[in-house]
Scaffold this active site. Structure first.
Site, mmCIF file in Angstrom:
data_model
loop_
_atom_site.group_PDB
_atom_site.id
_atom_site.type_symbol
_atom_site.label_atom_id
_atom_site.label_comp_id
_atom_site.label_asym_id
_atom_site.label_seq_id
_atom_site.Cartn_x
_atom_site.Cartn_y
_atom_site.Cartn_z
ATOM 1 N N GLY A 197 7.446 1.915 4.593
ATOM 2 C CA GLY A 197 6.236 2.690 4.896
ATOM 3 C C GLY A 197 4.944 1.989 3.646
ATOM 4 O O GLY A 197 3.925 2.850 3.574
ATOM 5 N N GLY A 224 3.744 -1.112 4.235
ATOM 6 C CA GLY A 224 2.983 -1.995 4.820
ATOM 7 C C GLY A 224 3.106 -3.391 4.659
ATOM 8 O O GLY A 224 2.109 -4.462 4.825
ATOM 9 N N GLY A 225 4.362 -3.746 4.315
ATOM 10 C CA GLY A 225 4.732 -5.323 3.896
ATOM 11 C C GLY A 225 4.342 -6.128 4.953
ATOM 12 O O GLY A 225 3.611 -7.159 4.733
ATOM 13 N N LYS A 253 0.948 -1.195 -0.099
ATOM 14 C CA LYS A 253 0.166 0.024 0.047
ATOM 15 C C LYS A 253 0.873 1.278 0.047
ATOM 16 O O LYS A 253 1.988 1.263 0.387
ATOM 17 C CB LYS A 253 -0.875 0.015 1.287
ATOM 18 N N ASP A 312 -2.253 -1.100 10.973
ATOM 19 C CA ASP A 312 -2.743 -0.915 9.675
ATOM 20 C C ASP A 312 -2.943 -2.238 8.909
ATOM 21 O O ASP A 312 -3.252 -2.449 7.769
ATOM 22 C CB ASP A 312 -1.785 -0.039 8.686
#
Length: 266
Positions: A94, A96-97, A8, A132
């Site tokens: 940043g 989201g992995g 993302k 997240d």
């Protein structure tokens, strides 16, 4: 069974409040991008976890994939499994992995072993493992509030744009990201800005972490500026970094740009 795991980017990110529990309330728009890890789960006589592709540092037992399996196994009757995670999404970027790997593990376990969990239940469980993570249960464009767990889908389609993603060899810690942050509520919410033409985003859409991180890592600011010089309609850092992305109306030529960085055209 095997599943592809998307990344993302954050389209705008505002830190709007510091909470009594030490966390911060955010406003951001999560947008899924076609940069993928993969997860494969096979029944086995004993539990095993393997990582292929890009290496990940740290204790495998602390990986969110393992935590997700342990959490679901505590609630449902699951067999022992062999899990293989193939990493392609850059870490500490940043994007989201880790959160995506966690959520897609929950999704795959639910499908593979017919657990019957609803979207809402999976989101609730995912949110317990990371701020997240819940977004990746559906992985559709969404406005996020709180620490990133309160989601509202939005009708946003950027498929006519090419996205360049650049990840320099810089790791930004959460502590660094928040150390210089200035809590503020913007005049216009990022949810409303992203529904405007993309051409208006450059002047209005902001990632608050850039103010605290760019002075520490000037290379990140230079990458953002270079993306604009190459013709980006909008460019920004994703989350707390260190990946940056640019949206282009035509595919940019970045083959000879951004030395020593990982880069993708999506």
């Amino acid at each position: 069974m095997k599943i592809q795991v998307c990344a993302k980017v954050n389209l705008g990110l505002n830190v709007v409040n510091k909470r009594s529990d030490g966390y911060h309330d955010l406003e951001t728009v999560f947008y899924p991008v076609n940069l993928y890890d993969s997860i494969e789960i096979k029944e086995s006589g004993r539990f095993a976890f393997h990582i292929d592709g890009d290496p990940i540092e740290g204790d495998p037992e602390k990986n969110l994939v393992v935590k997700a399996y342990r959490m679901i196994a505590a609630k449902h009757s699951l067999p022992e499994v062999d899990i293989t995670l193939t990493k392609r999404i850059p870490v500490q970027a940043g994007m989201g992995g880790g959160s995506a790997d966690c959520a897609f593990t929950i999704r795959l376990l639910n499908e593979q072993f017919h657990l019957g969990m609803s979207i809402e239940e999976m989101q609730r469980l995912a949110a317990g493992l990371g701020a997240d993570c819940a977004f990746f249960i559906e992985a559709c464009p969404a406005y996020a509030e709180g620490i990133g767990e309160r989601l509202s889908p939005i009708p946003l389609d950027l498929s006519k744009y090419k996205m360049a993603v650049v990840k320099p060899p810089i790791a930004v810690s959460t502590r660094e990201a928040f150390s210089g942050i200035r809590v503020r509520r913007p005049e216009k919410c990022c949810r409303d800005i992203v529904m405007q033409p993309v051409e208006t985003w450059k002047e209005e859409l902001k990632n608050d972490f850039e103010d605290s991180i760019f002075p520490l890592y000037p290379q990140l600011h230079h990458i953002k500026q270079r993306l604009y010089e190459l013709g980006a309609t909008y460019a920004a850092m994703s989350g707390s970094g260190s990946a940056l992305f640019g949206l282009f109306e035509k595919e940019p030529d970045i083959e000879n740009e951004f030395k020593d960085c990982k880069k993708w055209i999506i």
